[in-house]
Scaffold this motif. Structure first.
Motif, PDB file in Angstrom:
ATOM      1  N   ALA A   1      -3.919  -1.923   7.305  1.00 54.15           N
ATOM      2  CA  ALA A   1      -4.766  -0.823   7.773  1.00 54.15           C
ATOM      3  C   ALA A   1      -3.932   0.366   8.238  1.00 54.15           C
ATOM      4  O   ALA A   1      -2.890   0.217   8.876  1.00 54.15           O
ATOM      5  CB  ALA A   1      -5.665  -1.303   8.906  1.00 54.15           C
ATOM      6  N   GLY A   2      -4.411   1.572   7.897  1.00 54.10           N
ATOM      7  CA  GLY A   2      -3.745   2.802   8.314  1.00 54.10           C
ATOM      8  C   GLY A   2      -3.881   3.872   7.253  1.00 54.10           C
ATOM      9  O   GLY A   2      -4.506   3.667   6.206  1.00 54.10           O
TER      10      GLY A   2
ATOM     11  N   ARG B   1     -11.049   3.211  -3.890  1.00 56.24           N
ATOM     12  CA  ARG B   1     -12.040   3.327  -2.817  1.00 56.24           C
ATOM     13  C   ARG B   1     -11.410   3.784  -1.496  1.00 56.24           C
ATOM     14  O   ARG B   1     -12.120   4.200  -0.583  1.00 56.24           O
ATOM     15  CB  ARG B   1     -12.756   1.991  -2.607  1.00 56.24           C
ATOM     16  CG  ARG B   1     -11.879   0.858  -2.115  1.00 56.24           C
ATOM     17  CD  ARG B   1     -12.671  -0.449  -2.110  1.00 56.24           C
ATOM     18  NE  ARG B   1     -11.941  -1.589  -1.573  1.00 56.24           N
ATOM     19  CZ  ARG B   1     -11.075  -2.319  -2.260  1.00 56.24           C
ATOM     20  NH1 ARG B   1     -10.824  -2.009  -3.536  1.00 56.24           N
ATOM     21  NH2 ARG B   1     -10.467  -3.355  -1.697  1.00 56.24           N
ATOM     22  N   TYR B   2     -10.091   3.702  -1.390  1.00 54.31           N
ATOM     23  CA  TYR B   2      -9.417   4.111  -0.166  1.00 54.31           C
ATOM     24  C   TYR B   2      -8.924   5.565  -0.214  1.00 54.31           C
ATOM     25  O   TYR B   2      -8.384   6.053   0.768  1.00 54.31           O
ATOM     26  CB  TYR B   2      -8.215   3.200   0.108  1.00 54.31           C
ATOM     27  CG  TYR B   2      -8.582   1.754   0.359  1.00 54.31           C
ATOM     28  CD1 TYR B   2      -9.643   1.409   1.186  1.00 54.31           C
ATOM     29  CD2 TYR B   2      -7.864   0.716  -0.250  1.00 54.31           C
ATOM     30  CE1 TYR B   2      -9.977   0.083   1.417  1.00 54.31           C
ATOM     31  CE2 TYR B   2      -8.190  -0.609  -0.019  1.00 54.31           C
ATOM     32  CZ  TYR B   2      -9.245  -0.921   0.817  1.00 54.31           C
ATOM     33  OH  TYR B   2      -9.576  -2.237   1.047  1.00 54.31           O
TER      34      TYR B   2
ATOM     35  N   THR C   1      -6.604   5.758   2.916  1.00 55.42           N
ATOM     36  CA  THR C   1      -7.028   5.383   4.260  1.00 55.42           C
ATOM     37  C   THR C   1      -7.624   3.988   4.194  1.00 55.42           C
ATOM     38  O   THR C   1      -8.686   3.780   3.590  1.00 55.42           O
ATOM     39  CB  THR C   1      -8.065   6.366   4.823  1.00 55.42           C
ATOM     40  OG1 THR C   1      -7.471   7.653   4.948  1.00 55.42           O
ATOM     41  CG2 THR C   1      -8.549   5.909   6.194  1.00 55.42           C
ATOM     42  N   VAL C   2      -6.940   3.043   4.791  1.00 58.20           N
ATOM     43  CA  VAL C   2      -7.353   1.637   4.772  1.00 58.20           C
ATOM     44  C   VAL C   2      -7.903   1.295   6.150  1.00 58.20           C
ATOM     45  O   VAL C   2      -7.194   1.431   7.159  1.00 58.20           O
ATOM     46  CB  VAL C   2      -6.162   0.728   4.414  1.00 58.20           C
ATOM     47  CG1 VAL C   2      -6.584  -0.728   4.391  1.00 58.20           C
ATOM     48  CG2 VAL C   2      -5.582   1.153   3.062  1.00 58.20           C
TER      49      VAL C   2
ATOM     50  N   LEU D   1       0.829  -1.202   0.000  1.00 59.58           N
ATOM     51  CA  LEU D   1       0.000   0.000   0.000  1.00 59.58           C
ATOM     52  C   LEU D   1       0.864   1.253   0.000  1.00 59.58           C
ATOM     53  O   LEU D   1       0.584   2.223  -0.716  1.00 59.58           O
ATOM     54  CB  LEU D   1      -0.913  -0.013   1.224  1.00 59.58           C
ATOM     55  CG  LEU D   1      -2.083  -0.997   1.163  1.00 59.58           C
ATOM     56  CD1 LEU D   1      -2.634  -1.259   2.557  1.00 59.58           C
ATOM     57  CD2 LEU D   1      -3.189  -0.449   0.250  1.00 59.58           C
ATOM     58  N   TRP D   2       1.885   1.248   0.791  1.00 58.02           N
ATOM     59  CA  TRP D   2       2.799   2.396   0.851  1.00 58.02           C
ATOM     60  C   TRP D   2       3.442   2.641  -0.511  1.00 58.02           C
ATOM     61  O   TRP D   2       3.473   3.768  -1.017  1.00 58.02           O
ATOM     62  CB  TRP D   2       3.868   2.113   1.905  1.00 58.02           C
ATOM     63  CG  TRP D   2       4.718   3.283   2.313  1.00 58.02           C
ATOM     64  CD1 TRP D   2       4.602   4.589   1.910  1.00 58.02           C
ATOM     65  CD2 TRP D   2       5.809   3.248   3.221  1.00 58.02           C
ATOM     66  NE1 TRP D   2       5.569   5.355   2.512  1.00 58.02           N
ATOM     67  CE2 TRP D   2       6.326   4.570   3.324  1.00 58.02           C
ATOM     68  CE3 TRP D   2       6.418   2.231   3.964  1.00 58.02           C
ATOM     69  CZ2 TRP D   2       7.415   4.884   4.133  1.00 58.02           C
ATOM     70  CZ3 TRP D   2       7.495   2.557   4.776  1.00 58.02           C
ATOM     71  CH2 TRP D   2       7.986   3.852   4.863  1.00 58.02           C
ATOM     72  N   GLU D   3       3.907   1.581  -1.143  1.00 54.62           N
ATOM     73  CA  GLU D   3       4.533   1.725  -2.458  1.00 54.62           C
ATOM     74  C   GLU D   3       3.529   2.204  -3.501  1.00 54.62           C
ATOM     75  O   GLU D   3       3.879   2.982  -4.398  1.00 54.62           O
ATOM     76  CB  GLU D   3       5.163   0.396  -2.872  1.00 54.62           C
ATOM     77  CG  GLU D   3       6.411   0.047  -2.050  1.00 54.62           C
ATOM     78  CD  GLU D   3       6.965  -1.323  -2.371  1.00 54.62           C
ATOM     79  OE1 GLU D   3       6.194  -2.172  -2.879  1.00 54.62           O
ATOM     80  OE2 GLU D   3       8.168  -1.554  -2.104  1.00 54.62           O
ATOM     81  N   ALA D   4       2.277   1.776  -3.383  1.00 55.92           N
ATOM     82  CA  ALA D   4       1.250   2.243  -4.322  1.00 55.92           C
ATOM     83  C   ALA D   4       1.005   3.740  -4.148  1.00 55.92           C
ATOM     84  O   ALA D   4       0.852   4.483  -5.131  1.00 55.92           O
ATOM     85  CB  ALA D   4      -0.042   1.468  -4.112  1.00 55.92           C
TER      86      ALA D   4
END
Length: 402
Positions: free
Chosen positions: A369-370, A315-316, A361-362, A276-279
């Motif tokens: 999550a975070g 969606r996040y 925001t997950v 997620l961070w890399e995305a």
């Protein structure tokens, strides 16, 4: 004893303002051009950002009204007696103080400058219903026109002096980020880490801008669940190994806001968090490439949205991808015409300053999550955009040993 409704209160020599007199005169000339085009006799500006932009004085309202009244030949700051001579020392132009011996002395002071039955420009997004009713009662205007959009358009394009101040704010934000990173350790409280960043920035402002008012600089440092919102306040939560962290530095120099925002981890992130961070970093880097003169805000948004959609992450997304800079903060000011959102058609032009700040925001219960957020500030030039943020971003730089 006769108690006046308002009076002039010169008290001490003028203090150095953030900008030269010629800068304020150029801004007032732009406003007066707007008044002439609209056939208006005066502007009654009431917001912190417009009073400071055109008049130099950044007021502290505390429930009291303030104004800058601008005509073709005068610019007068109207302020409360509680401020003593400070408004007169820190404004460009004239200053008038109103007293609280009787209700509505503020409006009596304003009326002494505008007269009655005149055509007035106001800030429709700031003047309250009660304020508008008082304006009608005391000024009996022949017409009232909302000039807030025109003032915002003027503020959106920065002068070289403004850009120089913003550039130094970005430098100071980087210093705050470094102090925060150094303070991160297991069991440290969010507030302890935040104070390290705030203190570093305030000291840097005091050194580099010794004549400025030292006020309003702040840090939001969030950890774990608290990272889910970009504007979540600092708490006393203690950091734990594996936490996602959000670093947010906001040095304020004479009302001018700059920012640095970074995702960090305390210890190695798990695979889902890293992905997620890399995305989000990929979206950030795409956005940095898209911020060029001639680009339209909504088109930039569409391309970043497409990247997130391809990765099933749209969606996040929690808000737009960036905004303007200048006289603004978390409790006043906003140049909504220069934001990276689907409903903004503004085309980037030289002199604009804008951020790139994608955020995902997950929610809890979902792997990784975070809240993930990166934030850089870019100055738009004739043929390019210049990134004035120096603090590194991404997993290669911001994983802090637990």
């Amino acid at each position: 004893m006769t108690r006046p409704a308002f009076f002039a209160f010169p008290n001490g020599a003028p203090a150095p303002l953030p900008f030269a007199a010629e800068e304020y005169e150029a801004r007032l000339a732009g406003l007066r051009h707007t008044l002439a085009e609209l056939g208006l006799d005066a502007a009654v500006l009431t917001s912190m950002h417009c009073v400071a932009y055109y008049g130099g004085f950044l007021y502290c309202s505390f429930g009291r009204p303030y104004a800058l009244v601008v005509t073709q030949d005068r610019a007068v700051t109207v302020s409360a007696n509680i401020d003593g001579g400070q408004p007169g020392r820190r404004c460009h132009g004239e200053s008038l103080t109103y007293t609280d011996w009787q209700r509505d002395n503020y409006w009596r002071a304003v009326a002494s400058l505008t007269g009655t039955g005149r055509r007035l420009g106001i800030e429709g997004d700031h003047l309250t219903l009660a304020g508008r009713a008082a304006l009608e009662a005391f000024l009996a205007p022949a017409a009232v026109v909302d000039i807030a959009p025109a003032a915002m358009r003027q503020r959106m394009v920065k002068s070289p002096a403004e850009i120089a101040l913003i550039r130094d704010g970005a430098r100071i934000a980087d210093l705050g980020g470094a102090a925060i990173r150094d303070a991160i350790r297991p069991s440290a409280r969010e507030i302890d880490v935040a104070m390290a960043g705030r203190d570093a920035m305030e000291l840097a402002i005091a050194e580099a801008h010794a004549d400025s008012e030292l006020r309003d600089t702040w840090v939001w440092f969030q950890s774990g669940l608290n990272t889910d919102g970009a504007h979540n306040p600092v708490t006393t939560r203690r950091l734990e190994a594996g936490d996602i962290l959000s670093l947010n530095c906001f040095p304020m120099i004479s009302g001018y806001y700059t920012a640095l925002e970074r995702t960090l981890f305390l210890g190695e992130p798990d695979a889902a968090s890293l992905a997620l961070w890399e995305a989000n970093v990929a979206a950030h880097e795409l956005g940095l490439r898209l911020l060029v003169p001639g680009a339209r805000c909504r088109d930039i948004v569409a391309e970043i949205n497409a990247l997130f959609a391809e990765r099933d992450l749209l969606r996040y997304r929690s808000f737009g991808y960036g905004h303007s800079f200048g006289i603004l903060s978390h409790y006043y000011g906003r140049e909504a015409g220069l934001e990276l959102r689907e409903d903004i058609d503004t085309v980037l032009e030289p002199g604009m300053v804008i951020s790139m700040e994608p955020m995902l925001t997950v929610p809890l219960g979902t792997p990784g999550a975070g809240g993930y957020r990166e934030h850089d500030i870019l100055v738009i030039h004739e043929d390019r955009a210049e990134n004035i943020t120096g603090f590194p971003y991404g997993p290669a730089h911001n994983i802090v040993a637990a």
